[in-house]
Design an enzyme around this catalytic site. Sequence first.
Site, PDB file in Angstrom:
ATOM      1  N   GLY A   1       2.862   1.527  11.452  1.00 50.27           N
ATOM      2  CA  GLY A   1       2.418   0.815  12.415  1.00 50.27           C
ATOM      3  C   GLY A   1       2.001  -0.581  11.997  1.00 50.27           C
ATOM      4  O   GLY A   1       2.433  -1.498  12.867  1.00 50.27           O
ATOM      5  N   ALA A   2       1.155  -0.787  11.001  1.00 54.66           N
ATOM      6  CA  ALA A   2       0.913  -2.012  10.600  1.00 54.66           C
ATOM      7  C   ALA A   2       0.119  -1.913   9.190  1.00 54.66           C
ATOM      8  O   ALA A   2       0.047  -0.679   8.767  1.00 54.66           O
ATOM      9  CB  ALA A   2      -0.284  -2.700  11.597  1.00 54.66           C
TER      10      ALA A   2
ATOM     11  N   HIS B   1     -10.307  -2.711   9.259  1.00 52.04           N
ATOM     12  CA  HIS B   1      -9.982  -2.658   7.737  1.00 52.04           C
ATOM     13  C   HIS B   1     -10.510  -4.012   7.034  1.00 52.04           C
ATOM     14  O   HIS B   1     -10.722  -3.770   5.671  1.00 52.04           O
ATOM     15  CB  HIS B   1      -8.572  -2.530   7.298  1.00 52.04           C
ATOM     16  CG  HIS B   1      -8.208  -1.037   7.581  1.00 52.04           C
ATOM     17  ND1 HIS B   1      -8.716  -0.097   6.562  1.00 52.04           N
ATOM     18  CD2 HIS B   1      -7.022  -0.451   8.139  1.00 52.04           C
ATOM     19  CE1 HIS B   1      -7.766   1.016   6.718  1.00 52.04           C
ATOM     20  NE2 HIS B   1      -6.789   0.941   7.774  1.00 52.04           N
TER      21      HIS B   1
ATOM     22  N   GLU C   1       0.822  -1.093   0.077  1.00 50.13           N
ATOM     23  CA  GLU C   1      -0.209   0.037  -0.011  1.00 50.13           C
ATOM     24  C   GLU C   1       0.716   1.197   0.222  1.00 50.13           C
ATOM     25  O   GLU C   1       1.881   1.313   0.810  1.00 50.13           O
ATOM     26  CB  GLU C   1      -0.932   0.055   1.111  1.00 50.13           C
ATOM     27  CG  GLU C   1      -1.984   1.247   1.069  1.00 50.13           C
ATOM     28  CD  GLU C   1      -2.870   1.273   2.365  1.00 50.13           C
ATOM     29  OE1 GLU C   1      -4.003   1.851   2.290  1.00 50.13           O
ATOM     30  OE2 GLU C   1      -2.463   0.862   3.533  1.00 50.13           O
TER      31      GLU C   1
ATOM     32  N   HIS D   1      -7.744  -1.429  14.737  1.00 51.59           N
ATOM     33  CA  HIS D   1      -7.527  -0.742  13.427  1.00 51.59           C
ATOM     34  C   HIS D   1      -7.613  -1.670  12.239  1.00 51.59           C
ATOM     35  O   HIS D   1      -8.365  -1.516  11.225  1.00 51.59           O
ATOM     36  CB  HIS D   1      -6.342   0.493  13.463  1.00 51.59           C
ATOM     37  CG  HIS D   1      -6.276   1.311  12.314  1.00 51.59           C
ATOM     38  ND1 HIS D   1      -6.562   2.639  12.492  1.00 51.59           N
ATOM     39  CD2 HIS D   1      -5.794   1.069  10.993  1.00 51.59           C
ATOM     40  CE1 HIS D   1      -6.148   3.093  11.512  1.00 51.59           C
ATOM     41  NE2 HIS D   1      -5.843   2.234  10.529  1.00 51.59           N
ATOM     42  N   GLU D   2      -6.344  -2.495  12.334  1.00 50.15           N
ATOM     43  CA  GLU D   2      -6.363  -3.315  11.101  1.00 50.15           C
ATOM     44  C   GLU D   2      -7.283  -4.236  11.003  1.00 50.15           C
ATOM     45  O   GLU D   2      -7.723  -4.600   9.818  1.00 50.15           O
ATOM     46  CB  GLU D   2      -5.090  -4.231  11.261  1.00 50.15           C
ATOM     47  CG  GLU D   2      -3.858  -3.354  11.465  1.00 50.15           C
ATOM     48  CD  GLU D   2      -3.728  -2.050  10.400  1.00 50.15           C
ATOM     49  OE1 GLU D   2      -4.247  -2.401   9.324  1.00 50.15           O
ATOM     50  OE2 GLU D   2      -3.006  -0.897  10.715  1.00 50.15           O
TER      51      GLU D   2
ATOM     52  N   GLU E   1      -9.010   4.989   6.178  1.00 46.57           N
ATOM     53  CA  GLU E   1      -8.306   5.253   7.238  1.00 46.57           C
ATOM     54  C   GLU E   1      -9.049   6.000   8.171  1.00 46.57           C
ATOM     55  O   GLU E   1      -8.866   5.607   9.521  1.00 46.57           O
ATOM     56  CB  GLU E   1      -6.782   5.971   6.913  1.00 46.57           C
ATOM     57  CG  GLU E   1      -6.025   5.269   5.825  1.00 46.57           C
ATOM     58  CD  GLU E   1      -5.804   3.930   6.518  1.00 46.57           C
ATOM     59  OE1 GLU E   1      -5.872   3.512   7.478  1.00 46.57           O
ATOM     60  OE2 GLU E   1      -4.895   2.885   5.459  1.00 46.57           O
TER      61      GLU E   1
ATOM     62  N   GLU F   1      -3.053  -3.882   6.765  1.00 43.91           N
ATOM     63  CA  GLU F   1      -4.123  -4.789   6.812  1.00 43.91           C
ATOM     64  C   GLU F   1      -4.255  -5.630   5.909  1.00 43.91           C
ATOM     65  O   GLU F   1      -5.359  -6.283   5.413  1.00 43.91           O
ATOM     66  CB  GLU F   1      -5.435  -3.743   6.757  1.00 43.91           C
ATOM     67  CG  GLU F   1      -5.589  -3.058   5.491  1.00 43.91           C
ATOM     68  CD  GLU F   1      -5.216  -1.498   5.544  1.00 43.91           C
ATOM     69  OE1 GLU F   1      -5.496  -0.902   4.740  1.00 43.91           O
ATOM     70  OE2 GLU F   1      -4.061  -1.185   6.264  1.00 43.91           O
ATOM     71  N   ASN F   2      -2.992  -6.083   5.084  1.00 40.18           N
ATOM     72  CA  ASN F   2      -3.182  -7.311   4.182  1.00 40.18           C
ATOM     73  C   ASN F   2      -4.084  -8.167   4.443  1.00 40.18           C
ATOM     74  O   ASN F   2      -4.142  -9.012   5.688  1.00 40.18           O
ATOM     75  CB  ASN F   2      -1.827  -7.922   4.025  1.00 40.18           C
ATOM     76  CG  ASN F   2      -0.731  -7.045   3.916  1.00 40.18           C
ATOM     77  OD1 ASN F   2      -0.632  -6.109   2.984  1.00 40.18           O
ATOM     78  ND2 ASN F   2       0.084  -7.152   5.052  1.00 40.18           N
TER      79      ASN F   2
END
EC number: 3.4.11.-
Length: 864
Positions: free
Chosen positions: A289-290, A329, A149, A325-326, A348, A292-293
């Site tokens: 931070g991370a 997503h 991303e 958060h992830e 986001e 979201e795959n």
Amino acid sequence: MRWIKVMAGLLPMIGSKGADEKDSSQQRRLSRVVVPEHYDLHVKILDAGFCGSVGIRVMISQDVSEIVLNAKELEIRDAGIVVEGARIPGRVVVGEAEKELEVVRIVFPSSLRAGPGYLTMEFCGDYNNGLVGLYKSGGPKEVYSTHFEPTDARWVFPCFDQPDMKATFKISIDAGSKFTVLANTQAIPSLREEYGDRKIEYFEETCKMSTYLVAFVVGELSYIEDWSKDGVRLRVYGDSSEVEWGRYGLEVGKRCLEYFSEYFGVGYEFPRAGSAKIDMVGIPNFSSGAMENWGLITFRRESLLYVPGKSNVEDMKNVAETVCHELGHMWFGNLVTMSWWDDLWLNEGFATWVSFKGMENIGSVVSWDVWGEFVLWNVVRGMVDDGLGKSHQIRMNVTDPGEIGEIFDSISYCKGASVIRMIERYVGESVFMLGIRRYIKEHMYGNGNAMSLWKAIGEEYGEDISEMVEGWISQAGYPVVSVQDCGSSLVLSQSRYSMLGKSDDSLWTIPVVVSWEGKGQERIELRGRETTVRKRSSVYKVNAEYGGFYRVLYDSAGLSGLESRIDSLSVVDRVNVIEDVFGLGFGLYGGLEHGLRRISEYYSDSYHVARSGIEKLLRLRSVFYDDAEIVSLIDKKVRKMILPCVGRIDVFDIGTSVESVSMNKYVLSVGVEVGIREAVEKVQELWRRHVEAGEELGELRWIVYKAVVDENLGYMMDKYKNGDTPGMRREVMNGFSGIKREENFLDVVGNLSQFSVEDIGVVIGSISRGGAFRDAMVEYVVSHGEELYLMVHKNAMLYNMIIMSLRHVSGDLIVEKVERFLSGIKHSGSNLSIEKVRNEIQWRRRMRGIREEVLRGLLPEAEK
């Protein structure tokens, strides 16, 4: 993708040319003449680089002579297309124009007819040093991982690298036999092929998804696992020495997944019921931070791993928020994806907001004031950044590679989340939830946009809300609502807020909620420039529970009534009063002198209130960092406010709750900063016990590091390289803000290459925020700009972190140097960061022009 709180590659309309099409090479988006339906992707992991092949089932809507798709710095060969059983070879064209546009053209000897085809090619590439595409992470055991991303899948395989060109994927990975190989879906053991010291893992087919969500990880990894009540397998992967530290993140993940499945009204079934899984992997080197795959979430280690007894409460909060958060997503972003990057904020901002909704509803694993945190880190931050001159609208038109990465910022995340919270409060929680469910069910496995979302919510609400909401996302900035008390009525009027004195004729439809003392709440829509409302009680608060994204400017009567009840206000309302009084004072709307005189009365021993108030004084201190008189007066005022709390702190037993630990840590750190002798002595005693008896520094680690860094720089560098918690590197870097010896400053900045590439900007930012070498750090950056750009391997997000470190200066000479440097930056992807630095510096210099007002507010009455 989760932004890290220390926080950001991309696209021209190009496409497969048909006989009647004009050359569109100067446009950035691919045309939809040829669209993908399915990818068969094979990648071979080698020591020096990677190779592979891709077959793409495409649908051609009109006759074409060439197919254009995205690729970047790949060697591509043996391209062709199978049509009606016959393979037609294609010529690979990658000239300067194609490189600029990040595409490859496959040119065929004759036109291809409209219909299905199977496009094939082979490719090779190098591992990326900039933490994008496919790269190797360092450490005792190397890990190969992807980060695609927003538009970095093209670094790894030729593809239609746009969020609206969804397709299914079958992935196979060839790697060493010793490695664990992960991809978005589960491996199929019966298909595994082994040869020599290598193996090929084949993975289940995915659902339709965008290229930026494709992922695979290869490394020597161990795992822990759990299962949700719906039968979804969750695992945390990591090095065998660290994987047990994933227990907290795993528990948060399981509970949050279960809650979100209920909230969204759609269970998690990727790729399908019966084989649904979520793997969470801590990657040694990671830029954000991370990420979201879908089915394979990758993290910065400290955003996933928590060590009980050694990690601190900030680590715990970070893990919980990032995991939630992830997972948000998985629905908002993955299941339903924005059509184009101008609606990035919808991904986001929503994931940011819903992560707090998740934390609020997953029980005892989250035991802190979730919405107090939201206000501090999202509403407040979004307002500060959006109030500085040339901000950008939430929904921003982006086309160029470089622009997309820049909008991963506080406007998309913090303001976006705050506006979503405001809309939820406007229509009601249950209506909002039903609208979200409707939106998801209408767009599952496809693409959506903001207008589709407002339509779905409006249908549940029974009223069109799109006109109201559009004003908030299509124009930059936000309003200040002025309140005039006319005795029996209030006159509410609006104008655009600006910290730089630059207003305009912007108008918003503002969902105002007024809390009347003893009379409950009243909802008012301020649609025009002003409106009049009947006054229900003498004491009132506009913007109840800090639910709206606007500031409130009271007249003296309104503010006086509110101040008389300050102790009865909720935490977020009290924070709101502080933020409005000082936000308006910092914008020169008046009232700064009054706020400085009353700040001690606004203050309380609630962590969020205390932090909000003290941070305003520290922000002023930062503006006047080279003004000894102002700094001395601010330090004196802060010492008076926090001294009682400092006196109660036991550094060997810092607190029993997250709230008390957070409060005591914050106050102690500020006490050290402003020179409270008792605070300094307590920290030094803890350090002495640590050295002599092995006492754990625990929660106070970074505060101690900041206090002792000059005498112990070598020790801290060892902890950076060999720390015993994932978050220790961050604590060491925060400690660098305490450097006061020139030889230590020169040692750190002269050896920046010893830090991980993602940490270089953090180190520079920490020192530039400190008092002793603020100007010197900025001098170093402006004189080594190109060297630093290459040091972070041209990663725009990492370089922008370095650029943002320049915003902390105010003096004439250093500001001139910064401006010359900014004017000379030609790299793509930094325009917004450059403007943010300029605006911050302009505001600082504007504030220095009201020194006398600041002085009057700080001086005791007897000295005025």
